[in-house]
Design an enzyme around this catalytic site. Structure first.
Site, PDB file in Angstrom:
ATOM      1  N   GLN A 128       0.855  -1.199   0.000  1.00 45.85           N
ATOM      2  CA  GLN A 128       0.000   0.000   0.000  1.00 45.85           C
ATOM      3  C   GLN A 128       0.886   1.243   0.000  1.00 45.85           C
ATOM      4  O   GLN A 128       0.393   2.358  -0.082  1.00 45.85           O
ATOM      5  CB  GLN A 128      -0.881   0.011   1.249  1.00 45.85           C
ATOM      6  CG  GLN A 128      -1.821  -1.169   1.326  1.00 45.85           C
ATOM      7  CD  GLN A 128      -2.359  -1.369   2.748  1.00 45.85           C
ATOM      8  OE1 GLN A 128      -3.382  -0.826   3.120  1.00 45.85           O
ATOM      9  NE2 GLN A 128      -1.661  -2.160   3.552  1.00 45.85           N
TER      10      GLN A 128
ATOM     11  N   HIS B 252      -1.606   1.224  -4.162  1.00 41.71           N
ATOM     12  CA  HIS B 252      -2.046   2.615  -3.936  1.00 41.71           C
ATOM     13  C   HIS B 252      -1.226   3.612  -4.763  1.00 41.71           C
ATOM     14  O   HIS B 252      -1.316   4.811  -4.535  1.00 41.71           O
ATOM     15  CB  HIS B 252      -1.991   2.970  -2.442  1.00 41.71           C
ATOM     16  CG  HIS B 252      -3.060   2.272  -1.636  1.00 41.71           C
ATOM     17  ND1 HIS B 252      -3.131   2.322  -0.264  1.00 41.71           N
ATOM     18  CD2 HIS B 252      -4.122   1.510  -2.028  1.00 41.71           C
ATOM     19  CE1 HIS B 252      -4.178   1.623   0.162  1.00 41.71           C
ATOM     20  NE2 HIS B 252      -4.781   1.108  -0.888  1.00 41.71           N
TER      21      HIS B 252
END
Ligand code: OAD
Length: 250
Positions: free
Chosen positions: A104, A122
């Site tokens: 992430q 992300h």
């Protein structure tokens, strides 16, 4: 932390042939980049509007809220070096145990540590992308940080540009590849994430039956009940105690 947990972790690693790591901000805190939900994390910083900073609808109307945050984050990321935790994962890849990292994190430190198969769900900070078209892109090195606060204007269409990271309200990247990798895992190694954010928090449920789940995180996570092994410890200490980083110079 008892030695027994490290022995258990080593045993699980040695028995595995296809480890997939799922990582979050806790892996980079020792590199000087704050995480999100710890007491000293980004969402506890009164100068950052945590509710709105990653809201794509807010950004479309007012890029300054994100811009102020970015001005603070950018030097922290550009000065950061991979941590012992990152090098532990590089070592596991060298040992032909680790096949993929799903992260992430937007800091690029896994790639800097040398890992090859890194899925940045992300996004990343290497490019700025226009909110009107993913095809309008600029290399981040061409952007002056001081201009980000007032909003970077796309030279092709006049829309606002932001780093190629995911805001709430946008789709995560590489989801198909992520699902393929996670379904091949025989050990899912979760490190430095509270697992609070969907869809990443739901990824472990795609593992095949029998996949072992190990969590290395200072505090509890939403998945603790499913884990075969939980190590509530600083990741760098785990990397050292496991003997994975003894030859790394810092
Ligand atoms: P969080 O801040 O939610 O979780 C980080 C976890 O790492 C916490 O549970 C900490 O206890 C733990 N931690 C911190 N330092 C550690 C260390 N040195 N050793 C071991 N554990 C440590 O961060 P993420 O789970 O990564 O998304 O957050 C997920 C997403 O929430 C982010 O990618 C971001 C945010 O909103 C977007 O911006 C879209």
């Amino acid at each position: 932390m008892s030695r027994q947990k490290y022995d258990q972790l080593m045993d699980l690693i040695l028995k595995s042939t296809n480890i997939v790591a799922l990582t979050g901000a806790g892996l980079s805190t020792s590199a000087g980049i704050p995480d999100f939900r710890s007491p000293k994390g980004i969402y506890a910083d009164p100068s950052i509007d945590g509710e709105r900073v990653f809201d794509i609808n807010v950004f479309q109307n007012d890029p300054t809220i994100f811009g102020r945050f970015f001005t603070k984050l950018s030097p922290q990321v550009s000065q950061a070096k991979p941590t012992k935790g990152h090098y532990m994962l590089k070592k596991l890849e060298d040992m032909k145990k680790l096949t993929c990292i799903i992260t992430q994190n937007i800091d690029g430190l896994h790639t800097l540590a040398g890992n090859q198969n890194v899925l940045e769900v992300h996004g990343h900070l290497r490019e700025f992308v226009c909110i009107n078209s993913v095809h309008h892109r600029i290399d981040s090195t061409k952007i002056k940080i001081e201009d980000v606060e007032k909003g970077i204007i796309c030279p092709e269409c006049g829309g606002y540009m932001k780093p190629d990271i995911i805001f709430f309200g946008e789709h995560v990247k590489d989801l198909e590849k992520v699902l393929t990798e996670i379904q091949k895992a025989d050990l899912l190694l979760i490190m430095g994430t509270s697992l609070s954010v969907y869809p990443v928090s739901g990824l472990p449920s795609y593992c095949k039956d029998g996949t072992k789940i190990v969590i290395i995180n200072q505090t509890s996570t939403t998945l603790d009940k499913e884990a075969s092994l939980i190590i509530n410890e600083d990741i760098d200490i785990v990397a050292e105690k496991m003997g994975f980083v003894s030859n790394i110079a810092y």
